[in-house]
Design a protein around this motif. Sequence first.
Motif, PDB file in Angstrom:
ATOM      1  N   LEU A 139      -7.614  24.814 -23.137  1.00  0.00           N
ATOM      2  CA  LEU A 139      -7.571  24.844 -24.595  1.00  0.00           C
ATOM      3  C   LEU A 139      -8.796  24.159 -25.183  1.00  0.00           C
ATOM      4  N   PRO A 140      -9.172  24.472 -26.443  1.00  0.00           N
ATOM      5  CA  PRO A 140      -8.560  25.461 -27.332  1.00  0.00           C
ATOM      6  C   PRO A 140      -9.022  26.876 -26.991  1.00  0.00           C
ATOM      7  N   ILE A 141      -8.287  27.864 -27.490  1.00  0.00           N
ATOM      8  CA  ILE A 141      -8.603  29.269 -27.270  1.00  0.00           C
ATOM      9  C   ILE A 141      -8.872  29.922 -28.624  1.00  0.00           C
ATOM     10  N   PRO A 142     -10.012  30.596 -28.792  1.00  0.00           N
ATOM     11  CA  PRO A 142     -10.313  31.248 -30.077  1.00  0.00           C
ATOM     12  C   PRO A 142      -9.242  32.265 -30.461  1.00  0.00           C
ATOM     13  N   ALA A 143      -9.092  32.491 -31.745  1.00  0.00           N
ATOM     14  CA  ALA A 143      -8.050  33.380 -32.244  1.00  0.00           C
ATOM     15  C   ALA A 143      -8.179  34.789 -31.681  1.00  0.00           C
ATOM     16  N   ASP A 144      -9.436  35.314 -31.581  1.00  0.00           N
ATOM     17  CA  ASP A 144      -9.588  36.673 -31.065  1.00  0.00           C
ATOM     18  C   ASP A 144      -9.194  36.758 -29.595  1.00  0.00           C
ATOM     19  N   HIS A 145      -9.388  35.664 -28.855  1.00  0.00           N
ATOM     20  CA  HIS A 145      -8.951  35.640 -27.464  1.00  0.00           C
ATOM     21  C   HIS A 145      -7.424  35.557 -27.384  1.00  0.00           C
ATOM     22  N   LEU A 146      -6.824  34.752 -28.262  1.00  0.00           N
ATOM     23  CA  LEU A 146      -5.367  34.657 -28.287  1.00  0.00           C
ATOM     24  C   LEU A 146      -4.742  36.017 -28.584  1.00  0.00           C
ATOM     25  N   ARG A 147      -5.367  36.762 -29.493  1.00  0.00           N
ATOM     26  CA  ARG A 147      -4.866  38.084 -29.847  1.00  0.00           C
ATOM     27  C   ARG A 147      -4.866  38.997 -28.620  1.00  0.00           C
ATOM     28  N   TRP A 148      -5.957  38.938 -27.879  1.00  0.00           N
ATOM     29  CA  TRP A 148      -6.081  39.780 -26.680  1.00  0.00           C
ATOM     30  C   TRP A 148      -5.087  39.334 -25.607  1.00  0.00           C
ATOM     31  N   LEU A 149      -4.992  38.027 -25.383  1.00  0.00           N
ATOM     32  CA  LEU A 149      -4.070  37.506 -24.376  1.00  0.00           C
ATOM     33  C   LEU A 149      -2.626  37.869 -24.712  1.00  0.00           C
ATOM     34  N   LYS A 150      -2.308  37.893 -26.004  1.00  0.00           N
ATOM     35  CA  LYS A 150      -0.943  38.271 -26.383  1.00  0.00           C
ATOM     36  C   LYS A 150      -0.676  39.737 -26.057  1.00  0.00           C
ATOM     37  N   ARG A 151      -1.677  40.606 -26.253  1.00  0.00           N
ATOM     38  CA  ARG A 151      -1.516  42.013 -25.889  1.00  0.00           C
ATOM     39  C   ARG A 151      -1.288  42.154 -24.386  1.00  0.00           C
ATOM     40  N   ILE A 152      -2.042  41.373 -23.590  1.00  0.00           N
ATOM     41  CA  ILE A 152      -1.877  41.431 -22.133  1.00  0.00           C
ATOM     42  C   ILE A 152      -0.478  40.973 -21.743  1.00  0.00           C
ATOM     43  N   SER A 153       0.013  39.897 -22.364  1.00  0.00           N
ATOM     44  CA  SER A 153       1.344  39.379 -22.023  1.00  0.00           C
ATOM     45  C   SER A 153       2.444  40.366 -22.383  1.00  0.00           C
ATOM     46  N   GLU A 154       2.203  41.205 -23.390  1.00  0.00           N
ATOM     47  CA  GLU A 154       3.212  42.168 -23.832  1.00  0.00           C
ATOM     48  C   GLU A 154       3.151  43.481 -23.052  1.00  0.00           C
ATOM     49  N   THR A 155       1.944  43.875 -22.647  1.00  0.00           N
ATOM     50  CA  THR A 155       1.775  45.185 -21.992  1.00  0.00           C
ATOM     51  C   THR A 155       1.583  45.089 -20.485  1.00  0.00           C
ATOM     52  N   HIS A 156       1.173  43.913 -19.993  1.00  0.00           N
ATOM     53  CA  HIS A 156       0.861  43.694 -18.576  1.00  0.00           C
ATOM     54  C   HIS A 156      -0.276  44.595 -18.105  1.00  0.00           C
ATOM     55  N   ASP A 157      -1.164  44.902 -19.034  1.00  0.00           N
ATOM     56  CA  ASP A 157      -2.381  45.657 -18.735  1.00  0.00           C
ATOM     57  C   ASP A 157      -3.573  44.820 -19.201  1.00  0.00           C
ATOM     58  N   THR A 158      -4.797  45.224 -18.785  1.00  0.00           N
ATOM     59  CA  THR A 158      -5.980  44.450 -19.193  1.00  0.00           C
ATOM     60  C   THR A 158      -6.321  44.651 -20.661  1.00  0.00           C
ATOM     61  N   CYS A 159      -5.927  45.790 -21.239  1.00  0.00           N
ATOM     62  CA  CYS A 159      -6.168  46.069 -22.665  1.00  0.00           C
ATOM     63  C   CYS A 159      -7.653  46.019 -23.016  1.00  0.00           C
ATOM     64  N   LEU A 160      -8.513  46.405 -22.073  1.00  0.00           N
ATOM     65  CA  LEU A 160      -9.954  46.450 -22.351  1.00  0.00           C
ATOM     66  C   LEU A 160     -10.239  47.678 -23.208  1.00  0.00           C
ATOM     67  N   ARG A 161     -10.782  47.451 -24.420  1.00  0.00           N
ATOM     68  CA  ARG A 161     -10.984  48.550 -25.355  1.00  0.00           C
ATOM     69  C   ARG A 161     -12.401  49.097 -25.343  1.00  0.00           C
ATOM     70  N   ALA A 162     -13.374  48.281 -24.948  1.00  0.00           N
ATOM     71  CA  ALA A 162     -14.765  48.724 -24.959  1.00  0.00           C
ATOM     72  C   ALA A 162     -15.563  47.934 -23.937  1.00  0.00           C
ATOM     73  N   ASP A 163     -16.630  48.549 -23.416  1.00  0.00           N
ATOM     74  CA  ASP A 163     -17.481  47.864 -22.442  1.00  0.00           C
ATOM     75  C   ASP A 163     -18.016  46.547 -22.989  1.00  0.00           C
ATOM     76  N   SER A 164     -18.275  46.508 -24.286  1.00  0.00           N
ATOM     77  CA  SER A 164     -18.861  45.307 -24.880  1.00  0.00           C
ATOM     78  C   SER A 164     -17.944  44.092 -24.759  1.00  0.00           C
ATOM     79  N   GLU A 165     -16.638  44.338 -24.516  1.00  0.00           N
ATOM     80  CA  GLU A 165     -15.686  43.233 -24.385  1.00  0.00           C
ATOM     81  C   GLU A 165     -15.553  42.738 -22.945  1.00  0.00           C
ATOM     82  N   LEU A 166     -16.273  43.378 -22.031  1.00  0.00           N
ATOM     83  CA  LEU A 166     -16.130  43.033 -20.627  1.00  0.00           C
ATOM     84  C   LEU A 166     -16.387  41.552 -20.330  1.00  0.00           C
ATOM     85  N   PRO A 167     -17.430  40.920 -20.903  1.00  0.00           N
ATOM     86  CA  PRO A 167     -17.628  39.497 -20.587  1.00  0.00           C
ATOM     87  C   PRO A 167     -16.406  38.638 -20.891  1.00  0.00           C
TER      88      PRO A 167
END
Length: 440
Positions: free
Chosen positions: A371-399
């Motif tokens: 911690l702390p975790i930025p809000a945009d990261h928390l948003r993504w992590l919440k999607r992963i916890s709900e879907t159990h997928d990586t939820c990668l939307r674009a190559d630019s988000e790979l890092p």
Amino acid sequence: MALTPATRAKLKALYTALADRVLEPTDPVYLRDLNSKADFGGDPVEELATEIDWQEGGGVCLFTGQRGTGKSTELKRLQATLEELGIVAFYADMSEYLLLTKEVEISDFLVTIAGALSEQLSRRYGATPGGRSYWERFTAFLSQDVQLTEIKIGASGFDIKAALKADPDFKKLVQQKSRGYTAQIVASAHDFIAEAVAWVRERENDPDKKVVLIVDSVERIRGVGSDAMSVYESVRNLFFAHADSLRIPLLHVVFTVPPYLPILAAGTGAMLGGAATRRLVSVHVFKDRSREPDPAGLQCLHQVVAVRYPDWHEIFQIEALDALAVSSGGDLREFFRLIRMTLPSVRDDAQLPLGVEGVRPALNAARNEMLPIPADHLRWLKRISETHDTCLRADSELPILAHFLDNRLVLNYRNGKDWYDIHPLLREVVDAYREDGRQP
């Protein structure tokens, strides 16, 4: 009651027994059947060994997994298994050769592979083909053909291996100067390796002897700061655009690859001759796509501790050890680290065996490290916890995804199929996140 010397010695013994290290297959604490007991879905090491044994000519195999899943230990077993099959198998740790935070190109990558093989030949046989190491050959190439005048390559004491590993400016200069010679460097590396395979076969008195090079730590290449995306793109180009150059005639190669590569460059295995990417995942301490603890996975982690320290019950109640196991997410390195974090705080014999409350401070400390975790990261992590997928939307988000996987904010499991979930210690924080900024 104060901490007695005998108790202090026990705590120290457990602390030492769980130190992070690569195990050899002959190590008494190594569990050969850990993968099958952890329900990884087969034994990737046995599958790799069989595939290599059945391959004709040369071939490429890919091996991946997050940090802490035991890849290096399993690759040591692969080396031993191949030797048992009558195959000459060399192991090379690329962290000794590659600058892992900078872009990698096919030319310097093949140079390090040829250089590593050259060193392994020297260690095993006390000599190298033609009486010259590959490093000497490449140094001569840079001096005579590339004419790298900015640096006196042939100067006394100059070590090209060390320079490529530790000097980012030199590495970049070599890359720039060598781009016009890429085809020549690739051909030269292939020729040396083919010569090396023939040379090994002569010494083994077997014209059909298979030779394997296991290339470890490639998965540790990761971008930092503003260079992050360019580094990840260079890894994709290495295994996708230059797949033909990585298929080395006569030599069988096993590459470790980053866990994000199959996501970033789907079909890489097919490009490399049909190789399936074998993956190590975290021990399934949870039932499939759930947060419900799995007794089989917990029992597996009990065994991992017991083989290193049989009297662990004197130090932990089983509920406390399970709390640490669940909180680790099944990641072996994290599990050992959490156990070790609890031990220095014990000050009294009466505290033992530690209960769940006794390990809670270590869990809080481990959570605070993430911690702390930025809000945009928390948003993504919440999607992963709900879907159990990586939820990668674009190559630019790979890092960002690579950051999640490298730092174990996200863990990979396999209960029949691969799935993902957030680190258990982050659940409270991630679950509480709301898009409107209000906390429940």
